[in-house]
Write a protein that holds these residues in place. Sequence first.
Motif, PDB file in Angstrom:
ATOM      1  N   GLU A 102       0.502  -2.007  -0.083  1.00 40.81           N
ATOM      2  CA  GLU A 102       0.174   0.078  -0.459  1.00 40.81           C
ATOM      3  C   GLU A 102       0.834   0.808   0.425  1.00 40.81           C
ATOM      4  OE1 GLU A 102      -3.979  -1.427   2.303  1.00 40.81           O
ATOM      5  OE2 GLU A 102      -2.836  -0.393   3.450  1.00 40.81           O
ATOM      6  N   ARG A 103       0.736   2.602  -0.294  1.00 37.91           N
ATOM      7  CA  ARG A 103       1.027   3.537  -1.068  1.00 37.91           C
ATOM      8  C   ARG A 103      -0.152   4.600  -0.789  1.00 37.91           C
ATOM      9  NH1 ARG A 103       5.088   4.674  -5.479  1.00 37.91           N
ATOM     10  NH2 ARG A 103       3.519   4.655  -7.513  1.00 37.91           N
ATOM     11  N   PHE A 104      -0.287   5.353   0.377  1.00 38.79           N
ATOM     12  CA  PHE A 104      -0.662   5.665   0.873  1.00 38.79           C
ATOM     13  C   PHE A 104      -0.273   7.227   0.355  1.00 38.79           C
ATOM     14  CE2 PHE A 104      -1.376   2.426   3.421  1.00 38.79           C
ATOM     15  CZ  PHE A 104      -2.790   3.072   3.840  1.00 38.79           C
ATOM     16  N   ASP A 105      -1.241   8.541  -0.463  1.00 33.03           N
ATOM     17  CA  ASP A 105      -0.964   9.718  -0.961  1.00 33.03           C
ATOM     18  C   ASP A 105       0.022   9.841  -1.301  1.00 33.03           C
ATOM     19  OD1 ASP A 105      -3.266  10.702   0.415  1.00 33.03           O
ATOM     20  OD2 ASP A 105      -2.826  10.452   2.790  1.00 33.03           O
ATOM     21  N   GLY A 106       0.593   8.965  -2.119  1.00 33.05           N
ATOM     22  CA  GLY A 106       2.027   8.819  -2.491  1.00 33.05           C
ATOM     23  C   GLY A 106       2.789   8.637  -1.684  1.00 33.05           C
ATOM     24  N   SER A 107       3.317   8.640  -0.835  1.00 31.90           N
ATOM     25  CA  SER A 107       4.355   7.848   0.378  1.00 31.90           C
ATOM     26  C   SER A 107       5.102   7.008  -0.290  1.00 31.90           C
ATOM     27  CB  SER A 107       3.953   7.807   1.596  1.00 31.90           C
ATOM     28  OG  SER A 107       2.370   7.204   1.976  1.00 31.90           O
ATOM     29  N   LYS A 108       5.948   6.032   0.695  1.00 31.49           N
ATOM     30  CA  LYS A 108       6.857   5.286  -0.145  1.00 31.49           C
ATOM     31  C   LYS A 108       5.627   4.121  -0.024  1.00 31.49           C
ATOM     32  CE  LYS A 108       8.764   3.734   4.565  1.00 31.49           C
ATOM     33  NZ  LYS A 108      10.006   3.605   5.698  1.00 31.49           N
ATOM     34  N   TRP A 109       6.106   2.895  -0.604  1.00 29.83           N
ATOM     35  CA  TRP A 109       5.212   1.467  -0.512  1.00 29.83           C
ATOM     36  C   TRP A 109       5.832   1.146   1.252  1.00 29.83           C
ATOM     37  CZ3 TRP A 109       1.545  -0.094  -3.623  1.00 29.83           C
ATOM     38  CH2 TRP A 109       1.594   0.233  -4.798  1.00 29.83           C
ATOM     39  N   GLU A 110       3.967   0.252   1.842  1.00 27.01           N
ATOM     40  CA  GLU A 110       4.392  -0.380   2.903  1.00 27.01           C
ATOM     41  C   GLU A 110       3.906  -1.695   2.749  1.00 27.01           C
ATOM     42  OE1 GLU A 110       2.008   1.713   5.836  1.00 27.01           O
ATOM     43  OE2 GLU A 110       3.419   3.311   5.569  1.00 27.01           O
ATOM     44  N   ALA A 111       4.896  -2.858   3.037  1.00 29.52           N
ATOM     45  CA  ALA A 111       4.049  -4.389   2.822  1.00 29.52           C
ATOM     46  C   ALA A 111       3.670  -4.949   4.220  1.00 29.52           C
ATOM     47  CB  ALA A 111       5.224  -4.754   2.493  1.00 29.52           C
ATOM     48  N   GLY A 112       2.404  -5.902   3.414  1.00 27.16           N
ATOM     49  CA  GLY A 112       2.685  -7.218   5.073  1.00 27.16           C
ATOM     50  C   GLY A 112       2.536  -7.801   4.126  1.00 27.16           C
ATOM     51  N   LEU A 113       2.349  -8.773   5.068  1.00 26.12           N
ATOM     52  CA  LEU A 113       1.786 -10.629   5.176  1.00 26.12           C
ATOM     53  C   LEU A 113       0.885 -10.741   5.634  1.00 26.12           C
ATOM     54  CD1 LEU A 113       5.652 -11.913   5.734  1.00 26.12           C
ATOM     55  CD2 LEU A 113       4.752 -11.257   3.135  1.00 26.12           C
ATOM     56  N   GLY A 114      -0.131 -11.647   5.148  1.00 26.42           N
ATOM     57  CA  GLY A 114      -1.040 -11.755   6.325  1.00 26.42           C
ATOM     58  C   GLY A 114      -1.926 -12.788   5.933  1.00 26.42           C
ATOM     59  N   GLU A 115      -2.507 -13.468   6.484  1.00 20.76           N
ATOM     60  CA  GLU A 115      -3.365 -14.908   6.990  1.00 20.76           C
ATOM     61  C   GLU A 115      -4.405 -14.747   7.435  1.00 20.76           C
ATOM     62  OE1 GLU A 115      -2.171 -16.004  11.460  1.00 20.76           O
ATOM     63  OE2 GLU A 115      -0.919 -16.252   9.786  1.00 20.76           O
ATOM     64  N   ALA A 116      -5.993 -15.789   6.091  1.00 22.59           N
ATOM     65  CA  ALA A 116      -6.503 -15.546   7.098  1.00 22.59           C
ATOM     66  C   ALA A 116      -7.011 -16.162   8.070  1.00 22.59           C
ATOM     67  CB  ALA A 116      -7.341 -16.810   5.272  1.00 22.59           C
ATOM     68  N   VAL A 117      -8.129 -15.623   9.017  1.00 23.33           N
ATOM     69  CA  VAL A 117      -8.127 -14.930   9.920  1.00 23.33           C
ATOM     70  C   VAL A 117      -9.837 -16.383   9.999  1.00 23.33           C
ATOM     71  CG1 VAL A 117     -10.202 -14.408  11.671  1.00 23.33           C
ATOM     72  CG2 VAL A 117      -8.436 -13.188  11.063  1.00 23.33           C
ATOM     73  N   ALA A 118      -9.477 -16.886  11.492  1.00 19.79           N
ATOM     74  CA  ALA A 118     -10.268 -17.782  11.706  1.00 19.79           C
ATOM     75  C   ALA A 118     -11.484 -17.213  12.509  1.00 19.79           C
ATOM     76  CB  ALA A 118      -9.897 -19.273  12.186  1.00 19.79           C
ATOM     77  N   LEU A 119     -12.617 -17.289  11.826  1.00 17.16           N
ATOM     78  CA  LEU A 119     -13.443 -16.662  12.350  1.00 17.16           C
ATOM     79  C   LEU A 119     -14.480 -16.997  13.335  1.00 17.16           C
ATOM     80  CD1 LEU A 119     -15.830 -15.151   8.874  1.00 17.16           C
ATOM     81  CD2 LEU A 119     -14.114 -13.950  10.614  1.00 17.16           C
ATOM     82  N   PRO A 120     -14.893 -18.336  13.616  1.00 19.55           N
ATOM     83  CA  PRO A 120     -14.913 -18.811  14.629  1.00 19.55           C
ATOM     84  C   PRO A 120     -14.289 -18.583  15.976  1.00 19.55           C
ATOM     85  CG  PRO A 120     -15.483 -20.332  13.044  1.00 19.55           C
ATOM     86  CD  PRO A 120     -14.537 -19.232  12.574  1.00 19.55           C
ATOM     87  N   ALA A 121     -13.129 -18.105  15.680  1.00 20.07           N
ATOM     88  CA  ALA A 121     -11.978 -18.274  17.208  1.00 20.07           C
ATOM     89  C   ALA A 121     -12.283 -16.445  17.739  1.00 20.07           C
ATOM     90  CB  ALA A 121     -10.509 -19.161  15.996  1.00 20.07           C
TER      91      ALA A 121
END
Length: 204
Positions: A174-193
Amino acid sequence: MTVLLVLILLAVIVGGVVLYLRARRNRTAALGDQSARPGGPVDPLADHQGVTDIRTVRAGDMIDYGDQLYFVRGSLRLKEGGYSWSEHFLDDARGSRLWVSVEEDPDLEVVLWRETADVTEPGGKTMEVGGVTYRREEDGTAAYVSEGTTTLAERGSVEYVDYEGPDGKALSFERFDGSKWEAGLGEAVALPALRVYPAGSDRT
């Protein structure tokens, strides 16, 4: 006369014992009621058992997931064309930067993200991070509205590039308002937990 004195003495002793026992019982009851007195410690979660609808989350709420309690510091409401989703910035009391994204496309998709310094900007159709291969899924530019504490302006725009990996893993830039890129690693959330504890009393 001696018998009368003995009876009087016994009456005095019995009366004293009765008064002592009453005073002791009253003192014990008073100590037991201390937790209910005004101004004492209050359990902030005592009034409700939490909710499971993550779509209701907003700043001030708490999220319980994976044996960890997160405090919601702020939220972004994003929109691109007729499509909208949310990102909520979390505090885990350890100084980590993480957030949870919530979108319906059309099924409800919830992903917990953690900032990573292993990559700095999006690449081609595939990227490998930490031994995991991610394939480019989508990109675009969305408008956002900021709520609570996000370190961003009240309104602005964000460029994004999303990659999908195996077993519910994801990589996002993601790059907000023309700033530098920010990177994130994600994992799906188990909704029942997952459980949400609303900050206000207007939601149950």
